[in-house]
Every structure is written in C-alpha cells, then in structure tokens.
Design an enzyme around this catalytic site. Structure first.
Site: not given
Length: 516
Positions: A88, A221, A223-225, A311, A489
């Site tokens: 993050k 997955g 993690v990779g992205l 994985g 809004h």
C-alpha cells in the site's frame, strides 16, 4: 470416517472443548501452556493476544527463513513485512507521482518534467515504518502477557512442540493443551533454470536495494498486477507475463477491464506465455527465454529484474505434522467450520488452511473468534462468505460477494439481473485523465426487491468505497434499498445509488455528464 462426519464431529468437539476449558480451568496445569501458536503473522498474533486476554497461558513461535537472495524480516507476518502494508505504501508513492503531474493542470507551479522518485529513499522509508511496526508488535505481546520465541516450532507429538532456541543449541520441548498452526505461506518459484538464483519475489521487492529497472513480472494474479502497476507509476518499465488469464478467480469482465486499463497506461502483457529459463548476461542483466503456449513459438528478452508472482505455497514442510496426525491437502491444512484439524485440539487459521480466502482481515477475525471459542465459551464461527477485497492498481478494483459468472452458475442466467454503468470522476476532468475504465456493477436477483449478490467497482479509492457497501451486502442489501439511498455528491461511491441500467436492457451504460 467420511469428510462430512469429520467436519461435524470435530466442530462439535472443538466447541465442547472450549466450554470444558472454562469450567475446569482451575484444575490445570496439565501442560506447560494452554495454547501454543505456531506463526507470528496476522492470524497467529490475533489468536494469541485474544487467548491471553481471556486468561490463557500462551506461547507464540515465529521464525522467518531468509529468501534465496537473503531477505528476512521481523515479527508480524506477510502483511506487515512483505505484503499489504509495504504494498500500500508503494502504491501510494506511485499515486503521488501521478498526482504531481495532475497538479500542474490544477494550477500548481510544479516542474513535473524533472520529478522522479528516489528508489533508495522510498525503500528506506518503507522499511523504517515496517521496523517500527515490528517493535510495537513485540511490545504489544509483552504487554498482553504472550510469551514469544523467535524460533521454528514443530510437532514432536500432538501436544508437544519442539524447537531450538538459538542456532547450535539443544532441542527444547514444551507441551500445550491446544495448538494453533498459523504459519501462512511464501511465494512459489517456477521449476526452471535460473529461477531461484536470479529471480526475486514480493518477499524481496519492498526492500530491494537497487532500482528494479526494466522488470518482468511473471504472473497475473493480484500480487503481480499490483507490483507491475506501482513499478510503472514510479517510472520503471514492467512487463507482465500471463500464463492463462488475468486475475483468475475474480469477475471476468472486471478483470479484463483492469488489464485494459494497465495496457492503456503503457504496461505490456505477454499473453499465454510461460518462462523457460533465466540466464545472467555478461553485463549483469537477465536474459529470459519463454514460450507462447498458443503459437508454440519461442522468444526471449532482456530485463534488469525478474519478479515471480505465480502463487503461494503453505509452509507445512517444517512442522512435522505427521507426528501429530494432522491431515493436509497438498501444501495446506484441512480444517472444519471451527478451524479444527483432523486432531480435535489442533487448529489452523490464516493462509495455511485449505479452501479459505487468503486475506489479512480474514486471518485476524478467524484467529480472534477461535480464541474466544477455546477460552471464553463463545460458539461464534467465522463467516467466510461475502468477504470484500481490493486490487491496488492505479484504478483500484474492489468487490464483495459473487462474480457475475458465479451468480449465473449458481442461480441460472434467467434469475440474475446485472445493473451496470460507466462513470466520470469529477477530479479526472481538469487533468483530462482517462475515464474509459471507470465502471461498476451490481449482480442481483431478478425477483422481489432484488437482493444484491455481488458488487464490483473499478475506480479511485475502490477499497474505501466498497468497505461500507460490504456491510450493507452482508445485511441483505437489495436493489430497491440501494436506489432509495441518497448519494453523496459529487463522489464516485454515489454511482452505486444511481445504477438503473441493466445489461439485459441493452441500453448504453455511459453517462452524458457527471450528473446524468
């Protein structure tokens, strides 16, 4: 014993044992401890601290084997050290770089052409935060009267744990009435030449000393992205190698939209491709040989870094589970609805258990609930259904509940209505950011008030948006209730309250303006 009988009997035994502990606590001690926890990650720490708070005598073992390139870390598990938290922070660093460029359009006098990240400083900042969390965790265990041993614990028998206090020392043993296995998992490496010696994983990237440069991310997955996206946002050149499909297990339409968003942002994909070998060249760079399984054509390319994200495997090999009689499935532990293993007084929580969501909040809550059942007379079981999650890419993807495919498979296409729409975040207008992939949908029942089965959202701060809707969905949210909720809004979360177009209608889900 059949699987069904095992699940029923072990669940009953676990609940009966918890009530028995409360009634007969004064008759101890028969064992050195009431609870020994193997693993100091999210699940194990939550269980250990909750149990100690209930008056149990608790010992927690935690030991991290260094990665092949030598990366190691302190207590706290994957989330704190090499998962959610550093991910993050890197994600935020990437978004800040993007925000600097947007600031120019908003009138800020920023020389955005000369702005670039300092990888070394970023890594040091991230690691300093992690070390502070490690310290706080140690102090918290001490304050809550949880004994902690930085060592690998393994079973001698079903009530006895063996360990070595320090390298070269003699083996020691402790006994416990209950044992909880919460050792989690670690990334896998492909069985190809050069993979282990020359590649890294998410266990290494957040403390990687040199700039990653041109990086091949193998695996599509989450993690990779996520790794590919924050590397791109920080100014590096990631390429994603995909064996089959992007984000297996997630909603297919949303997954493909996410891949399209990444492609639009300049992240190339090598589709239906598998690596064959990694070789170090004379200049130190890495030559990756690969094959396209669709065309059966071989290819190769040169990268500065190869990151494996194919994985994770459960860390059962050092536990000597056979000595305790605990049954496994591949590299995971089989448990029942009460997290009891095939041995009634041995439990497992977190990523080590078979067939449950591998997410930190799931691990924490299941660990706490288990401790309350064992030592506080509770009978509440963990509810693993409708767990929300987020993929932290530049446009985040968050979801809760069923995917469209799962809903159709379980209920039938004629019984499912999908409300959907594209939307235009107000903050995207001035910097002229692409809104092409800002999209959301609600998967619902056709009849009655149309109970919502799943919510999916791609856009800014998706995790923050879905978190509140997750509580609503678990409370029985319907389309009628959703559309009678007044939105805030102009926010993107408001778009869920305006979902009026169904896929079945064939109408265009693209709005004319931000207020249409």
């Amino acid at each position: 014993m059949s699987t069904i009988k095992f699940l029923r009997s072990s669940t009953h035994n676990a609940l009966r044992s918890s009530l028995g502990w409360c009634r007969h606590a004064a008759s101890r001690p028969r064992y050195n401890y009431d609870l020994v926890v193997l693993g100091g990650g999210s699940a194990g720490l939550a269980c250990a601290k909750e149990a100690a708070g209930c008056g149990a005598r608790v010992l927690c073992f935690d030991y991290v084997k260094p990665t092949p390139v030598g990366t190691k870390w302190g207590i706290g598990g994957t989330c704190v050290n090499v998962g959610c938290i550093p991910k993050k922070l890197m994600h935020q660093a990437s978004l800040l770089g993007e925000a600097v460029h947007e600031a120019v359009a908003y009138g800020w006098n920023v020389d955005d052409k000369n702005i670039r990240p300092d990888w070394g400083k970023l890594v040091r900042s991230v690691q300093n935060h992690i070390k502070s969390v490690n310290w706080v965790t140690r102090v918290d265990l001490r304050d809550k009267k949880v004994e902690y041993v930085n060592s690998m614990g393994s079973f001698r028998d079903s009530h006895t744990i063996e360990y070595v206090a320090m390298p070269g020392a003699e083996h020691r043993q402790v006994t416990s009435e209950y044992v909880v296995v919460a050792v989690g998992g670690r990334p896998r490496y492909p069985d190809i030449p050069g993979a282990v010696e020359l590649g890294i994983t998410s266990d290494d990237i957040f403390s990687y000393e040199r700039e990653p440069g041109r990086t091949l991310v193998v695996g599509a997955g989450y993690v990779g992205l996520e790794c590919a996206c924050f590397l791109k946002g920080l100014g590096y050149e990631p390429t994603v190698m995909v064996r089959s499909i992007v984000l297996r297990g997630f909603d297919r339409q949303m997954s493909e939209l996410l891949a399209a968003m990444m492609t639009e942002r300049g992240i190339p994909f090598l589709g239906t491709t598998i690596p064959k070998a990694v070789e170090r060249q004379a200049d130190g760079r890495l030559l990756v040989r690969y094959r396209n399984t669709s065309t059966q054509m071989d290819g190769s390319d040169v990268f500065d870094t190869v990151l494996w994200a194919i994985g994770r495997k459960g860390l059962i090999e050092d536990l000597n589970l056979e000595a305790a009689g605990v049954k496994t499935h591949d590299d995971k532990i089989v448990v029942d609805a009460a997290e009891a293993t095939s041995v009634p007084h041995i439990f497992a929580v977190g990523d080590i258990i078979y067939g449950r969501p591998e997410l930190t909040p799931v691990a924490i809550l299941s660990g706490r609930l288990l401790a309350r059942r064992l030592f506080a007379g509770s009978t509440q079981l963990m509810d693993y259904a409708d767990v929300a999650t987020t993929v932290f890419t530049p446009l985040e993807y968050s979801c809760v509940g069923m995917s469209e495919e799962t809903a159709i498979e379980l209920r039938g296409a004629d019984n499912i209505e999908v409300f959907h729409g594209y939307y235009k975040p107000t903050e995207f207008f001035i910097p002229q950011k692409s809104v092409r992939h800002c999209y959301l949908k609600a998967v619902a029942e056709v009849s009655g008030d149309q109970k919502i089965l799943g919510l999916h959202y791609i856009g800014p701060v998706a995790g923050e948006v879905i978190q509140g809707f997750a509580a609503a969905l678990k409370s029985g949210l319907t389309v009628k209730t959703l559309l009678n909720t007044v939105g805030i809004h102009p926010t993107t979360a408001e778009e869920f309250t305006r979902l009026s177009i169904t896929k079945r209608s064939g109408r265009d889900p693209t709005p004319a303006s931000c207020c249409s």
